[in-house]
Enzyme design. Sequence first.
Site, PDB file in Angstrom:
ATOM      1  N   ASP A   1       0.806  -1.226   0.000  1.00 50.63           N
ATOM      2  CA  ASP A   1       0.000   0.000   0.000  1.00 50.63           C
ATOM      3  C   ASP A   1       0.831   1.264   0.000  1.00 50.63           C
ATOM      4  OD1 ASP A   1      -2.655  -0.902   0.191  1.00 50.63           O
ATOM      5  OD2 ASP A   1      -2.338  -1.445   2.286  1.00 50.63           O
TER       6      ASP A   1
HETATM    7  C1  BGC Z   1      -0.074   1.138   6.448  1.00 52.76           C
HETATM    8  C2  BGC Z   1      -0.323  -0.059   5.635  1.00 52.76           C
HETATM    9  C3  BGC Z   1      -1.776  -0.244   5.500  1.00 52.76           C
HETATM   10  C4  BGC Z   1      -2.430   1.028   4.988  1.00 52.76           C
HETATM   11  C5  BGC Z   1      -3.897   0.879   4.897  1.00 52.76           C
HETATM   12  C6  BGC Z   1      -0.747   2.327   5.834  1.00 52.76           C
HETATM   13  O1  BGC Z   1      -0.530   3.438   6.617  1.00 52.76           O
HETATM   14  O2  BGC Z   1       1.286   1.343   6.557  1.00 52.76           O
HETATM   15  O3  BGC Z   1       0.258  -1.202   6.199  1.00 52.76           O
HETATM   16  O4  BGC Z   1      -2.003  -1.258   4.612  1.00 52.76           O
HETATM   17  O5  BGC Z   1      -2.114   2.104   5.789  1.00 52.76           O
HETATM   18  O6  BGC Z   1      -4.563   1.233   6.045  1.00 52.76           O
HETATM   19  C1  NOJ Z   2      -1.979  -4.072   5.215  1.00 55.77           C
HETATM   20  C2  NOJ Z   2      -3.109  -4.099   4.247  1.00 55.77           C
HETATM   21  O1  NOJ Z   2      -4.279  -4.541   4.882  1.00 55.77           O
HETATM   22  C3  NOJ Z   2      -2.778  -5.005   3.084  1.00 55.77           C
HETATM   23  O2  NOJ Z   2      -3.816  -4.968   2.138  1.00 55.77           O
HETATM   24  C4  NOJ Z   2      -1.466  -4.601   2.475  1.00 55.77           C
HETATM   25  O3  NOJ Z   2      -1.175  -5.491   1.431  1.00 55.77           O
HETATM   26  C5  NOJ Z   2      -0.357  -4.579   3.486  1.00 55.77           C
HETATM   27  N1  NOJ Z   2      -0.740  -3.743   4.589  1.00 55.77           N
HETATM   28  C6  NOJ Z   2       0.955  -4.101   2.912  1.00 55.77           C
HETATM   29  O4  NOJ Z   2       0.931  -2.766   2.618  1.00 55.77           O
END
Ligand code: BGC
Ligand code: NOJ
Length: 811
Positions: free
Chosen positions: A483
């Site tokens: 993400d």
């Molecule tokens: C986090 C991710 C997460 C995303 C969605 C980001 O701030 O680092 O791990 O998947 O937010 O909430």
């Molecule tokens: C948490 C999110 O829920 C997932 O969809 C994502 O792939 C990972 N973070 C890595 O960013």
Amino acid sequence: MKFGHFDDARKEYVITTPRTPLPWINYLGSEDFFSLVSNTAGGYSFYRDARMRRLTRYRYNSSPLDMDGHHIYIKDGDTVWNPGWQPTKTELDSYACRHGLGYTILEGEKNGVSAAQELFVPTGDACELDRLTLKNKTNATKELDVFSYVEFCLWDAIDDSSNFQRNFSTGEVEVEPAIIYHKTEYRERRNHYAVFWSNTPVTSFDTTRDAFCGVYGGPADPQAVRAGHCSGSIAHGWAPVGALHIHVTLAPGEEKKILFGLGYIENPQEEKFTAPGVINKERAHAMIARYATDAQVDAARKALADHWEALLSTYHLESGEEKLNRMVNIWHQYQCMVTFNMSRSASYFESGTGRGMGFRDSCQDLLGFVHIIPSRARERILDIAATQFEDGSAYHQYQPLTKKGNRDIGTGFNDDPLWLIAGTAAYLRETGDWSILDEQVPFDNDASKAQSLMEHLRRSFNFTVTHLGPHGLPLIGRADWNDCLNLNCFSEHPGESFQITGPSEGPVAESVFIAGMFVKYGHEYAELCDHLNLADEAAAARKAVDGVEQAALTSGWDGAWFRRAYDAFGKPVGSKECTEGQIFIEPQGMCVMAGIGKETGQAAQALKSVEERLDTKYGVVLHQPAYTSYQLNLGEISSYPPGYKENAGIFCHNNPWISCAEAVLGHGDRAFEVYRKTCPAYIEDISEIHRTEPYVYSQMVAGKDAPTFGEAKNSWLTGTAAWTFFNVSQYILGIQPTLDGLKVDPCIPHTLGGFTVTRRYRGATYHIAVDNTAAVQYGVKSVAVDGKPIEGSLLPLAPEGAVVEVQVTMG
Ligand code: BGC
Ligand code: NOJ
């Protein structure tokens, strides 16, 4: 250091000190009513949606930590204590917390009185039951005052924590002697209320926090408990609570049980009131009557135990590895069920108010629970698909109550569509239920735009085909699985990538990870086409897949590993040409799992590079070197300090990809080593470093660049649950559902002499005994089914109800 131990016979983790490094929680409920409960009775309850239907209040990120919960106080003379230690923190003579499957038992003892608080959500009902068993272990009569206390949330958890000018005036309750009704908002269009009761006559009650705790008091030392009596307060606005007081006399050796319940009731609009302003209590009375006696509560506990037994027996392992058995048979599958229930919404790290159901998250979660509850997997797939857009792209998240796509977060994560193929194909391999592909499913929840599920998958597949970049690799969009790799988002606000309104899709930035996914799930899609006799479509799909595979092997290759991406300027990410972020875990795992570079030796080389550059004693980090400064062309990933989260943390979710990839190459020792390094039971001994629960995975463990290397965060709600179970059950132990039946193809450490798996599959039960006296890592020499040798390792499909004996010899 450990803070407890596993009790495998009871399928529990037993915590033996309340002073765990962080609250260690459990989940109660698996249908509509859910509670989070910590090892010191902290937590909260909600009905279906942790934001919109929050029953009890919980203050996240507060100090002291974890004070709101399901509290029972015992006043014995001048001593006030809780069976779970908090919130009074009175030192106990003995303490244990047993977190089991859908229940938690807090056992405390003080001054010769033992108290067990047993919390669970009964199957088929919308309530939490808290049964207290008190025993007088002394030779003298004990006069005890017992108080049970919850603080109500005014339903919408966000509004509850912010809109005080309104909320301080809306609170309303009704009281019957042993029953408190929390009916805030009931007078308007809402038709639900909460009910808090006891099955034992109460001595006194309170419904205002001020009266129970004292205006300047709190749950650690409530003034009513100190006084030994509640004052019968009735809440008008402010903070409504439920507090029930029962005086208990215990003769020497005597034991008594008291039940407290917290329920959710919804009345049809026309049945809301029995008189102006008086709520209709019929359903609440019926609920209370269901648990009036101890025998009824016992029966509910038994039904819950049977429910879990039935679920978990779908896959059962016996091997010489105690920790492996424990994780496979209990905790991996349990965590998969919890991620199915919660997605990423409510944990001690997820507030329950933010994220709904993730499109990619929920699709991946399917991989871990489809064998346990295939019919609910079917429903879930159709719900997810209904949020897809006509062009194949998808809302990144949807709301569990409305099941509608979440517009705030929007779309543009270009890996999302392919996960729908992954989840659906897993469902088909498990069930053989091809009818799902004919289901008519809306696009963007608009029924007038419904098409078959197969058409949805086709659009998923074609979305990648029509979104390739300059190197013939898939465009990344706003991000892919990672993400925080926001190659098109030139965010001025690191950490807010989801709110970015600027260019989120670009014509240049490409993802090698999505290339790997496209190859893997593109092949799975082509197999579905084969099965549906769509020969031309299958051939065209394979052609498209081959094109992307070639691109991955050439433009996606950096010499010794797969590159991660190309940024919006066409520069490589995850390359030796970079100063930081030279190699990333994701494309190595996904491309090798997809079989890319298996023949050319690139796959083996990529995994070797992972081992050399990314491996640590606590698992494989996301990339190296970590980013030391924020970089606009990379986005949120570089907003984290080195070693945390997506900036070179150990993201447990994609460690199994490496393990699977090693298994694809037949490296059983290494596949298991990667599995073991992040596996809770194997790292229980370092709980003081790891800090989160030693029975489930956390999303992230701080990487080697972090000052707190080895420390975990974000426990419970992570795609790690599904991927780990998928890895260990299908790649390592090698019991693989295919479209045509079960296949057995283990890839295990050479030291594992063999194992037995009992697997329920399409109505039949397979007892699969694997013999590895040859001490190999990979390779099946022979397979016998019911004593008769078969060719290959695909087991013939057995009729429903059949019990099949399978003997597999490795060598
Ligand atoms: C986090 C991710 C997460 C995303 C969605 C980001 O701030 O680092 O791990 O998947 O937010 O909430
Ligand atoms: C948490 C999110 O829920 C997932 O969809 C994502 O792939 C990972 N973070 C890595 O960013």
